[in-house]
Write an enzyme that holds these catalytic residues in place. Structure first.
Site, PDB file in Angstrom:
ATOM      1  N   GLU A  90       0.792  -1.415  -0.143  1.00  0.00           N
ATOM      2  CA  GLU A  90       0.046  -0.148  -0.278  1.00  0.00           C
ATOM      3  C   GLU A  90       0.669   1.320   0.264  1.00  0.00           C
ATOM      4  OE1 GLU A  90      -3.399  -1.758   3.227  1.00  0.00           O
ATOM      5  OE2 GLU A  90      -1.999  -0.203   4.079  1.00  0.00           O
ATOM      6  N   CYS A 104       3.357   8.614   1.558  1.00  0.00           N
ATOM      7  CA  CYS A 104       3.803   7.095   2.185  1.00  0.00           C
ATOM      8  C   CYS A 104       4.443   6.027   1.698  1.00  0.00           C
ATOM      9  CB  CYS A 104       2.822   7.988   3.399  1.00  0.00           C
ATOM     10  SG  CYS A 104       3.087   6.187   4.027  1.00  0.00           S
ATOM     11  N   CYS A 111       4.984  -7.088   8.102  1.00  0.00           N
ATOM     12  CA  CYS A 111       5.996  -6.548   9.041  1.00  0.00           C
ATOM     13  C   CYS A 111       6.376  -8.063  10.183  1.00  0.00           C
ATOM     14  CB  CYS A 111       5.406  -5.532   9.563  1.00  0.00           C
ATOM     15  SG  CYS A 111       6.984  -4.812  10.536  1.00  0.00           S
ATOM     16  N   CYS A 115       4.257  -5.213  16.500  1.00  0.00           N
ATOM     17  CA  CYS A 115       3.771  -3.847  17.234  1.00  0.00           C
ATOM     18  C   CYS A 115       1.907  -4.704  17.568  1.00  0.00           C
ATOM     19  CB  CYS A 115       3.707  -2.610  16.918  1.00  0.00           C
ATOM     20  SG  CYS A 115       5.081  -2.318  16.624  1.00  0.00           S
ATOM     21  N   CYS A 118      -0.642  -2.742  15.322  1.00  0.00           N
ATOM     22  CA  CYS A 118      -0.360  -2.425  14.563  1.00  0.00           C
ATOM     23  C   CYS A 118      -0.824  -3.053  13.363  1.00  0.00           C
ATOM     24  CB  CYS A 118       0.867  -1.915  14.174  1.00  0.00           C
ATOM     25  SG  CYS A 118       1.274  -1.371  11.958  1.00  0.00           S
ATOM     26  N   CYS A 334      -1.258   2.645   8.168  1.00  0.00           N
ATOM     27  CA  CYS A 334      -0.839   1.438   7.674  1.00  0.00           C
ATOM     28  C   CYS A 334      -1.481  -0.575   8.182  1.00  0.00           C
ATOM     29  CB  CYS A 334       0.206   1.599   8.228  1.00  0.00           C
ATOM     30  SG  CYS A 334       0.900   1.401   9.923  1.00  0.00           S
TER      31      CYS A 334
HETATM   32  N1  SAH Z   1       7.774  -0.059  11.250  1.00  0.00           N
HETATM   33  C1  SAH Z   1       7.970   1.602  11.481  1.00  0.00           C
HETATM   34  C2  SAH Z   1       6.975   2.156  10.654  1.00  0.00           C
HETATM   35  C3  SAH Z   1       5.290   2.434  11.163  1.00  0.00           C
HETATM   36  S1  SAH Z   1       4.706   3.491  10.403  1.00  0.00           S
HETATM   37  C4  SAH Z   1       7.480   1.895  13.384  1.00  0.00           C
HETATM   38  O1  SAH Z   1       7.483   1.488  13.848  1.00  0.00           O
HETATM   39  O2  SAH Z   1       7.683   3.274  13.400  1.00  0.00           O
HETATM   40  C5  SAH Z   1       4.437   4.817  11.140  1.00  0.00           C
HETATM   41  C6  SAH Z   1       3.669   4.784  13.036  1.00  0.00           C
HETATM   42  O3  SAH Z   1       2.480   4.209  12.928  1.00  0.00           O
HETATM   43  C7  SAH Z   1       4.681   3.837  14.022  1.00  0.00           C
HETATM   44  O4  SAH Z   1       4.745   4.766  14.932  1.00  0.00           O
HETATM   45  C8  SAH Z   1       3.375   3.215  14.556  1.00  0.00           C
HETATM   46  O5  SAH Z   1       3.813   1.997  15.771  1.00  0.00           O
HETATM   47  C9  SAH Z   1       2.050   3.652  14.143  1.00  0.00           C
HETATM   48  N2  SAH Z   1       1.251   3.038  14.373  1.00  0.00           N
HETATM   49  C10 SAH Z   1       0.738   1.643  13.745  1.00  0.00           C
HETATM   50  N3  SAH Z   1      -0.581   1.199  13.934  1.00  0.00           N
HETATM   51  C11 SAH Z   1      -0.872   1.657  14.274  1.00  0.00           C
HETATM   52  C12 SAH Z   1      -2.539   2.214  14.650  1.00  0.00           C
HETATM   53  N4  SAH Z   1      -3.496   1.188  13.977  1.00  0.00           N
HETATM   54  N5  SAH Z   1      -3.059   3.356  15.413  1.00  0.00           N
HETATM   55  C13 SAH Z   1      -1.783   4.812  15.439  1.00  0.00           C
HETATM   56  N6  SAH Z   1      -0.626   4.279  14.972  1.00  0.00           N
HETATM   57  C14 SAH Z   1       0.079   3.424  14.701  1.00  0.00           C
END
Ligand code: SAH
Length: 350
Positions: A90, A104, A111, A115, A118, A334
């Site tokens: 995406e 973006c 991944c 997390c 996420c 994401c």
């Molecule tokens: N792998 C990278 C990029 C992730 S996306 C990282 O971990 O930073 C960018 C941000 O969005 C990250 O801080 C991630 O933790 C956050 N994120 C992911 N899922 C989310 C959600 N459901 N709600 C809010 N933020 C989210």
């Protein structure tokens, strides 16, 4: 067939030479692709027709297909792309009042960081994206813009952990920032990482002033280990040390991201702990209210609670803000759109 977007300018030149073509054709083709947003060799009208046909038969430009394209009322657009091997990824276009046009992009399919909140990591890592596949997302996004718009910023905040795919990311960003590539200043590129100290140090060695964002999400190691499993065994202190050295090397202030999860990491004591942790650092904190993911048991805090959390950080002298939400209704966060399409056949709701 060789892929144009995987080639450096020099590689494209030598490919042209190998084909018995003049080297300057490489520059001509790149100007069409990066400057004029051409999607195929047929559009490159100042090349002789015979050459265009030949290029079409011997060189691949785009390798992805757009499976879904959504547009939200706020101008945010999202693409679900199918890669040559059938994997899906995406990318998103964000528009703001300051005329910033931000792409973006994703760096991996799925991944491996896991997390808890996420959507991208729910099914684990499938594979790294190649440099060309990352560049292609930028080109696909650039093609969504009107003539009057210009792609001005890149955030590497799509699916995947960018610092787990460093080499391909670096090579894609070279194309993004090259004057004869997309010409986006390195200062306008933000790389968001889950916080891999070694990767942060490698990034600092690039001597490019990319903006670094570090996903912290908790003020203490115990809670962070629960929310960010990839962070177990990586103390927050070691992440901060790597981020400090990033600032020392590049002069760029580091942003810390903090997903706010109701009842888990949003208490006033946690705001104070976070403030203590970052106090004295030239840091910026982006508080991101949890964007709900179907099936995940987390809660978005009330906006009052979010504001109070940010206020406590500010009282301690930190720069803090709530990250505004974009792309409401189009699964812009994401991994969300890809997941929806894993469950429903592609194209049905795109
Ligand atoms: N792998 C990278 C990029 C992730 S996306 C990282 O971990 O930073 C960018 C941000 O969005 C990250 O801080 C991630 O933790 C956050 N994120 C992911 N899922 C989310 C959600 N459901 N709600 C809010 N933020 C989210």
């Amino acid at each position: 067939m060789p892929r144009l977007l995987e080639m450096s300018p020099v590689q494209l030149q030598s490919w042209c030479q190998d084909q018995g073509l003049a080297r300057y054709r490489a520059g001509q083709v790149r100007r069409w692709v990066f400057g004029r947003r051409a999607a195929g060799f047929a559009e490159m009208t100042d090349l002789p027709r015979a050459l265009r046909n030949r290029l079409e038969q011997t060189l691949v430009l785009f390798t992805t297909e757009v499976l879904a394209h959504r547009r939200a009322d706020d101008g945010t657009e999202k693409l679900l792309l199918e890669l040559a091997d059938g994997a899906r990824t995406e990318c998103v276009l964000l528009r703001d009042e300051r005329h910033h046009r931000t792409a973006c992009v994703s760096t991996q399919v799925g991944c491996g960081m896991g997390c808890a909140f996420c959507a991208s990591g729910l099914d684990g890592l499938v594979r790294n994206l190649s440099a060309g596949e990352i560049v292609e997302q930028l080109l696909r996004i650039a093609r969504l813009l009107d003539r009057s718009e210009r792609l001005s910023h890149v955030v590497v905040m799509g699916m995947g952990e960018p610092l787990a795919n460093l080499e391909n990311l670096f090579s894609a960003l070279k194309t993004a920032t090259a004057p004869d590539g997309l010409g986006i200043g390195a200062r306008r590129v933000t790389i968001s990482t889950v916080g891999l100290p070694k990767g942060i140090r490698r990034l600092a060695e690039q001597h490019a002033p990319y903006h670094l964002a570090v996903s912290l999400h908790a003020p203490d190691d115990r809670l962070r280990g629960e929310l960010v499993p990839a962070g177990r065994g990586v103390p927050i202190a070691s992440i901060l040390a790597a981020a400090d050295s990033y600032f020392a090397k590049t002069g760029r202030r580091v942003t810390y991201e903090y997903v706010l999860l109701g009842g888990l990491n949003d208490a006033p004591t946690q705001a104070r702990a976070l403030q203590h942790l970052l106090r004295g650092r030239p840091a910026m904190v982006n508080v991101i209210p949890f964007n709900p993911v179907p099936g995940l048991p987390f809660r978005t805090p009330a906006s009052d609670d979010t504001a109070r959390f940010v206020e406590l950080l500010r009282q301690g002298g930190l720069n803090a803000q709530v990250r505004s939400r974009k792309g409401e209704g189009i699964d812009a966060a994401c991994g969300q759109l890809r997941r929806r399409h894993l469950r429903a056949p592609a194209g049905l709701d795109g």
